[in-house]
Design a protein around this motif. Structure first.
Motif: not given
Length: 193
Positions: A1-24
């Motif tokens: 269970m924790q592995g699934d949360d970590t994978v989805s959380n890291s994908k969410g962080n990648v998307v947020v990080l990509f969006w922030k860099r695009l905005q910058q």
């Protein structure tokens, strides 16, 4: 269970990080083009001419063109208007902008700054170009009536704005910063031997 949360959380962080860099990067681009006023406005005029050429070639989307013209007119009026309207602050015979050298200097501050005016023109024109790719926005109208409405609205609005400028004695345009000349010596120091 924790592995699934970590994978989805890291994908969410990648998307947020990509969006922030695009905005910058986008903000950095806007910061870089800010000093080039003439080039920015040339680009804006070319973009508007490209949009009008598209409208002329396609023979449609006149409602979009009319809405864009009204929006640009409203932006232009806000650009010409002072941030603090003297009509709202004072009585008819109240204080006005200084007209003599010995009066208090109050600089003209626009309701809509030049960069925001340009940026809004660019965004609205791009949005209008995008709208021309969808037939649902191609509402059949008799375009000469829209042109007549726009010309009438433009004349009435500009007449009111010019009367306001004359009544409260302000000019929304400057001709650059004043340049002061020094004395002939230019502040040079002279050394004696």
């Amino acid at each position: 269970m924790q592995g699934d949360d970590t994978v989805s959380n890291s994908k969410g962080n990648v998307v947020v990080l990509f969006w922030k860099r695009l905005q910058q990067r986008y903000q950095k681009f806007l910061d870089d083009v800010t000093p080039y006023t003439t080039a920015r406005w040339i680009f804006a005029v070319l973009l508007i001419l490209g949009f009008l050429t598209r409208i002329f070639v396609l023979q449609g989307w006149y409602i979009i063109t009319y809405a864009l013209g009204i929006y640009h007119l409203n932006l232009f009026i806000a650009f010409l208007s002072p941030k603090i309207d003297p009509a709202l602050d004072f009585e008819d015979d109240g204080p006005e902008l200084p007209t003599k050298a010995n009066e208090e200097f109050r600089p003209f501050i626009r309701r809509l700054p030049e960069f925001k005016f340009w940026y809004s023109v660019i965004k609205s024109t791009i949005l209008s170009v995008i709208c021309t790719f969808f037939d649902c926005f191609n509402i059949p109208v008799f375009w000469p009536i829209l042109v007549m409405y726009f010309i009438t609205l433009f004349c009435i609005t500009m007449k009111r704005q010019i009367k306001h400028m004359i009544k409260y004695r302000y000019i929304p345009f400057t001709h650059g910063k004043p340049k002061y000349q020094g004395h002939e010596d230019g502040g040079k120091t002279v050394s004696s031997k």
